[in-house]
Design an enzyme around this catalytic site. Structure first.
Site, PDB file in Angstrom:
ATOM      1  N   HIS A   1     -23.873 -15.140  -6.442  1.00 22.36           N
ATOM      2  CA  HIS A   1     -23.195 -16.425  -6.340  1.00 22.36           C
ATOM      3  C   HIS A   1     -23.710 -17.121  -5.081  1.00 22.36           C
ATOM      4  CE1 HIS A   1     -20.489 -15.581  -9.601  1.00 22.36           C
ATOM      5  NE2 HIS A   1     -20.022 -14.487  -9.025  1.00 22.36           N
TER       6      HIS A   1
ATOM      7  N   CYS B   1     -25.773 -20.543  -7.481  1.00 23.22           N
ATOM      8  CA  CYS B   1     -25.278 -21.911  -7.438  1.00 23.22           C
ATOM      9  C   CYS B   1     -25.472 -22.476  -6.032  1.00 23.22           C
ATOM     10  CB  CYS B   1     -23.798 -21.969  -7.807  1.00 23.22           C
ATOM     11  SG  CYS B   1     -23.446 -21.531  -9.525  1.00 23.22           S
TER      12      CYS B   1
END
Length: 382
Positions: free
Chosen positions: A203, A256
């Site tokens: 992430h 991300c």
């Protein structure tokens, strides 16, 4: 070129090819000597679905170059004229070479002697090393990255196919990622290698990759479990890693960079002009001074402040497309062109309502870098 034609219709071929057609094409290409028995069996036995068989077949043929691709197109025209027409392919017949046409051997030799290309030798290729970090399981189980196991396996396979030893880490905190980069910067093979590849998958936020202890909400006195992306360049730059001086350092980050969508409703508009001023530094003369940050190129999964998408079974789209493009073109294209082709794949994103666009970042390559393989570069295998 036939190879490019196959690449352009790859997705549609994968979706529409039947099991019977795949077997016919495999038999035809085996008869032509394009594929050997092991490769034919690999397509049929190591892929459970028809789409996977079609994907494996077309990638295998593209990796063998233009002549093999022409033969597949010709057989496809004969075996399934309807699909051939729907794909919009041409006849697959080679164009007549002109008097100045270079052979593939001439082109490879020219690349090897070109001063605008980073040098590669048999010894440097045997010393290639890469760093692969994948965060899959998190302390907060709701943050687990389902499908990332496939990303890790596919990326490790791709790195090894390019000739890189893989230093692999899984499920690290932000500090552990930093420690792994620091340790990698001291790897004994860096002195002899021609390049390094660093792949980090987790992430992320705009400028950081998240560690496995990250929390969705933290109190004011807690420190977030994050790894600053900028630290990659600090650990591997000329000051901290002189062994990689003047060598390409290729970075791929699947994470991300924010929470925004990568799509927008487009309206007509006008942009203000952008003006930049040039600064005159005068005459600079220094001995033994090198650029602190040079010979880097990075591919980030998405543009700033947007999300990157991952299939919960098949893994992330970036890693999947990197694998497809590198398998088909790593033998002939330089790294910047490979990254451009990966970005181009996202123009045909699987979802009608979502968009993602990878970004080349901090590119300081001063030459072109090719993943020469021993058979390509005129080297003898050992």
């Amino acid at each position: 070129m036939a190879e490019k034609e196959l690449f352009n219709v790859r997705r549609k071929f994968v979706e529409e090819a039947t099991e019977a057609l795949i077997k016919q094409l495999l038999d035809d290409l085996f008869g032509d000597g394009v594929l050997n028995k092991g490769q034919r069996n690999c397509v049929l036995e190591e892929n459970s679905t028809t789409e996977d068989k079609a994907r494996s077949l077309i990638d295998m043929v593209m990796s063998k170059g233009d002549a093999a691709s022409r033969k597949m197109i010709a057989h496809l025209q004969s075996r399934d004229p309807s699909l051939y027409s729907n794909l919009g392919l041409s006849s697959g017949q080679p164009a007549q070479p002109g008097p100045t046409t270079l052979t593939s051997h001439d082109i490879r030799r020219k690349k090897q002697n070109d001063r605008d290309i980073y040098p590669v030798s048999k010894d440097s290729m045997s010393s290639r090393v890469s760093l692969l970090i994948t965060n899959i399981k998190f302390t907060d189980e709701t943050s687990n990255r389902n499908g990332a196991e496939k990303d890790e396996a596919n990326m490790e396979k791709q790195l090894k196919a390019l000739g890189y030893e893989v230093v692999k880490h899984t499920n690290l905190t932000g500090k552990a990622i930093d420690d792994a980069l620091n340790e990698f910067s001291k790897h004994p093979k860096l002195k002899e290698t021609d390049s390094v590849l660093v792949v980090i998958m987790s992430h992320g936020k705009r400028d950081t990759v998240l560690g496995v202890d990250c929390k969705k909400k933290i109190s004011d006195n807690e420190r977030p479990d994050e790894f600053p992306i900028d630290n990659i360049y600090k650990h591997l730059n000329a000051a901290n890693c002189p062994a990689l001086l003047n060598k390409p350092k290729i970075i791929i980050i699947q994470a991300c960079r924010g929470e925004g969508e990568g799509s927008a409703l487009v309206r007509d508009g006008a942009n203000a002009a952008v003006v930049s001023d040039d600064a005159d530094e005068g005459n600079i003369e220094d001995d033994a001074i090198v650029n602190k940050e040079k010979d880097f190129i990075s591919l980030l999964a998405c543009t700033p402040d947007t999300v990157a998408y991952r299939h919960h079974v098949e893994g992330s789209y970036l890693i999947r497309f990197v694998g497809e493009v590198f398998t088909a073109y790593a033998q002939k294209d330089d790294i910047e062109e490979l990254f451009r082709k990966v970005m181009q794949r996202f123009e045909d994103f699987p979802s009608r309502f979502k968009r993602q666009m990878p970004t080349k970042d901090r590119c300081t390559l001063t030459k072109r870098f090719y993943f020469f393989q021993p058979s390509e570069a005129g080297f003898t295998s050992v």
